[in-house]
Enzyme design. Structure first.
Site, PDB file in Angstrom:
ATOM      1  CG  ASP A  82      -5.143  -1.382   2.271  1.00 23.89           C
ATOM      2  OD1 ASP A  82      -4.513  -1.326   1.851  1.00 23.89           O
ATOM      3  OD2 ASP A  82      -5.801   0.561   2.217  1.00 23.89           O
ATOM      4  CG  HIS A  91      -1.867   1.071   1.154  1.00 19.15           C
ATOM      5  ND1 HIS A  91      -3.081   1.181  -0.136  1.00 19.15           N
ATOM      6  CD2 HIS A  91      -1.936   2.470   1.999  1.00 19.15           C
ATOM      7  CE1 HIS A  91      -3.575   1.865   0.643  1.00 19.15           C
ATOM      8  NE2 HIS A  91      -3.263   2.853   1.162  1.00 19.15           N
TER       9      HIS A  91
END
Length: 214
Positions: free
Chosen positions: A158, A117
């Site tokens: 995430d 990410h």
């Protein structure tokens, strides 16, 4: 069967998931080609039939399968189709490279799915935070540092345990494009390193934390 390197170590089998241009995939292909990542990619799976990464994968001689999210009634059915393909190619690890669909990770792939990410999680992450949206938010918030995070994938965006992070300074005159480029340069180093750590069983998970073993 996986091929070994010159020292006889077995190459880790990676199935790479994409939704966009495939820049992460290209980086992994480059690392494999120059010998800095001991891996092979038996399959690339795209969640979109028009993803630019499909052509890039084929240019590298890789097999591509499309599991279009819109053709599946649920996250569960989409995920099951993806992991069935991963099983069929005997994947050791599943690597999300700009993959934008939520996954439900089955028990046999628990702690075997990785994602990167473009921020320092938990900042600027979760649903809706992807690509330039992340860098725009970081600049608008006025943070002095951003970066990238490699983490295990669980069933939330995430959210899984963090494997490693790399810090990138946010400059006073940064644009989202400029910041994105420097973060991607950090990603190109961090992702192969994390893959090697996991493949070599050097990542121990304790709760939500990870310990890197010697």
């Amino acid at each position: 069967m996986p091929q070994g390197d010159s020292a006889g170590h077995q190459a880790v089998r990676l199935v790479v998931l994409i939704s966009g241009g495939g820049t992460t995939l290209v980086n992994l292909c480059h690392r494999i080609a120059v010998g800095s990542l001991n891996a092979q990619i038996p399959l690339v799976i795209s969640s979109r039939p028009d993803a630019g990464g499909i052509e890039r994968a084929r240019q590298h001689g890789l097999e591509v399968a499309v599991c279009h999210r819109k053709e599946f009634p649920s996250t569960s059915s989409h995920s099951e189709a993806i992991f069935q393909l991963c099983r069929s190619r005997q994947a050791d690890l599943v690597i999300c490279g700009g993959f934008l669909s939520l996954l439900e990770v089955p028990e046999d792939f628990r702690n075997r799915v990785l994602n990167i990410h473009p921020s320092l999680i938990p900042a600027f992450c979760g649903k809706g935070f992807y690509g330039h949206h992340v860098h725009e938010a970081a600049i608008q918030r006025g943070v002095q540092f951003s970066g990238c995070t490699v983490h295990f994938v669980d069933n939330e965006y995430d959210h899984g345990p963090i494997i490693l992070q790399r810090v990138v300074a946010v400059l006073p005159d940064d644009t989202p494009d400029a910041l994105a480029q420097r973060v991607f340069e950090a990603e190109c180093e961090a992702y192969p390193e994390a893959i090697e750590l996991v493949a070599n069983h050097r990542v121990q998970i304790v709760g939500r934390r990870t310990i890197i073993l010697p």
